[in-house]
Write an enzyme that holds these catalytic residues in place. Structure first.
Site, PDB file in Angstrom:
ATOM      1  N   ASP A 105       0.837  -1.208   0.000  1.00 28.69           N
ATOM      2  CA  ASP A 105       0.000   0.000   0.000  1.00 28.69           C
ATOM      3  C   ASP A 105       0.871   1.257   0.000  1.00 28.69           C
ATOM      4  O   ASP A 105       0.374   2.373  -0.183  1.00 28.69           O
ATOM      5  CB  ASP A 105      -1.001  -0.012   1.164  1.00 28.69           C
ATOM      6  CG  ASP A 105      -0.334  -0.119   2.526  1.00 28.69           C
ATOM      7  OD1 ASP A 105       0.912  -0.220   2.589  1.00 28.69           O
ATOM      8  OD2 ASP A 105      -1.064  -0.113   3.538  1.00 28.69           O
ATOM      9  N   SER A 106       2.202   1.077   0.155  1.00 28.77           N
ATOM     10  CA  SER A 106       3.138   2.197  -0.022  1.00 28.77           C
ATOM     11  C   SER A 106       3.029   2.754  -1.440  1.00 28.77           C
ATOM     12  O   SER A 106       3.428   3.893  -1.702  1.00 28.77           O
ATOM     13  CB  SER A 106       4.578   1.737   0.241  1.00 28.77           C
ATOM     14  OG  SER A 106       4.862   0.580  -0.534  1.00 28.77           O
ATOM     15  N   GLU A 145       8.500  -3.911  11.133  1.00 25.88           N
ATOM     16  CA  GLU A 145       8.899  -2.617  10.589  1.00 25.88           C
ATOM     17  C   GLU A 145       9.338  -1.676  11.707  1.00 25.88           C
ATOM     18  O   GLU A 145       8.598  -1.442  12.678  1.00 25.88           O
ATOM     19  CB  GLU A 145       7.729  -1.990   9.800  1.00 25.88           C
ATOM     20  CG  GLU A 145       8.087  -0.618   9.222  1.00 25.88           C
ATOM     21  CD  GLU A 145       7.166  -0.139   8.124  1.00 25.88           C
ATOM     22  OE1 GLU A 145       6.297  -0.905   7.656  1.00 25.88           O
ATOM     23  OE2 GLU A 145       7.324   1.029   7.711  1.00 25.88           O
ATOM     24  N   GLU A 166      -1.997  -5.474   8.515  1.00 26.26           N
ATOM     25  CA  GLU A 166      -1.217  -4.832   9.587  1.00 26.26           C
ATOM     26  C   GLU A 166      -1.876  -4.999  10.959  1.00 26.26           C
ATOM     27  O   GLU A 166      -3.078  -4.760  11.104  1.00 26.26           O
ATOM     28  CB  GLU A 166      -1.069  -3.334   9.284  1.00 26.26           C
ATOM     29  CG  GLU A 166      -0.222  -3.069   8.064  1.00 26.26           C
ATOM     30  CD  GLU A 166       0.044  -1.575   7.849  1.00 26.26           C
ATOM     31  OE1 GLU A 166      -0.347  -0.744   8.696  1.00 26.26           O
ATOM     32  OE2 GLU A 166       0.656  -1.261   6.816  1.00 26.26           O
TER      33      GLU A 166
HETATM   34  O1  KIV Z   1       3.463  -1.214   1.707  1.00 28.69           O
HETATM   35  C1  KIV Z   1       4.670  -1.475   1.925  1.00 28.69           C
HETATM   36  O2  KIV Z   1       5.579  -1.090   1.197  1.00 28.69           O
HETATM   37  C2  KIV Z   1       4.978  -2.256   3.114  1.00 28.69           C
HETATM   38  C3  KIV Z   1       6.417  -2.522   3.401  1.00 28.69           C
HETATM   39  C4  KIV Z   1       7.028  -1.324   3.989  1.00 28.69           C
HETATM   40  C5  KIV Z   1       6.608  -3.702   4.245  1.00 28.69           C
HETATM   41  O3  KIV Z   1       4.107  -2.662   3.809  1.00 28.69           O
END
Ligand code: KIV
Length: 273
Positions: free
Chosen positions: A53-54, A190, A123
């Protein structure tokens, strides 16, 4: 005459994740959001891909991952699955998509899996354990994610290292075990202190994948744009950039611009019909 092509690597399965843990071997995961980048990853040694989701931040310019939607992850997963057919792909369940109802959770899981993922990630542990069990019982591998959980950035009061104080460290250790018992096949840690990440990793039977969690986790994950140095402003302590992507791309763009303006590109002999 035979044509020798390098053997394609077989996509990992959840058993390979377990194998890495049991055999004390490392694993690498990189985020990806588009077809072109996925095609490069497919030809690399990187073990698996996270459609994170980043992507809402690095691809869509949102200030946090709260901007990610199921539609967004589905579209990115479709593109990545086409570009990287030989990689194990994990699709992120975005903010709130697994907190509304069981039916809506499974609908989101179904869409991401049908788009080409082999697993989903969510998460936090609190309130999610039954959900993890239900998804796993539906035949879908689940990757957990604790520590700095960016979807809870406002609840955490910012993007901060988690687990520095003993109460939080104890809670993270407990949550890691709860998620493993609920059926997660791997766990992202994280931004937690390296010694805590080590303790969690040693005490768990499933592999851990760290980002900002030191060298002792089973694997490491980085965001594509971060590891390739595509941002001039995002430079957290944990990040090592393996390319000066921003400068290289900017310089290539300037080279193109320069040649257009000096009329050296296109060349009449080389680039014209
Ligand atoms: O969405 C993402 O990039 C992540 C990573 C930072 C593990 O969840």
């Amino acid at each position: 005459m035979s044509i020798h092509k390098p053997a394609k690597t077989r996509a990992m399965t959840i058993h390979d994740f377990h194998g890495r843990k049991v055999n004390g071997l490392k694993l690498s995961m990189v985020t990806c959001y588009d077809y072109c980048s996925a095609s490069i990853l497919n030809e690399s040694q990187v073990d698996c891909i996270l459609v994170g989701d980043s992507g809402s931040m690095v691809m869509h310019g949102c200030p946090t991952t709260l901007g990610a939607t199921v539609d967004m992850i589905v579209q990115h997963t479709l593109a990545v699955a086409k570009g990287a057919p030989d990689k194990f792909i994990v699709g992120d369940l975005p903010f709130c998509s697994y907190r509304k109802s069981r039916a809506r959770t499974i609908e989101a899981v179904e869409r991401i899996m049908r788009a080409g993922a082999q697993a989903v990630k969510l998460e936090g542990a609190a309130g999610n354990l039954k959900t993890v069990r239900h998804i796993v019982e539906s035949g879908v591998p689940v990757m957990g994610h604790i520590g700095l959980t960016p979807q809870s950035v406002h609840g955490l009061g910012g993007f901060k290292v988690q687990g520095r104080v003993p109460e939080v460290a104890t809670r993270l250790m407990r949550e890691a075990h709860e998620l493993a018992e609920a059926g997660c096949f791997a766990l992202v840690l994280e931004c937690v202190p390296a010694d805590l990440a080590q303790e969690i990793t040693v005490s768990l039977s499933i592999p851990t994948i760290g980002i900002g969690a030191g060298p002792h986790t089973t694997g490491q994950v980085l965001v594509w744009h971060d590891l390739l140095g595509m941002s001039q402003s995002f430079k957290p302590k944990f990040l090592k950039t393996f390319l000066n992507g921003f400068e290289l791309v900017r310089d290539a763009l300037n080279a193109f611009d320069g040649e257009v303006k000096q009329t050296t590109y296109p060349d009449l002999k080389e680039h014209c019909y």
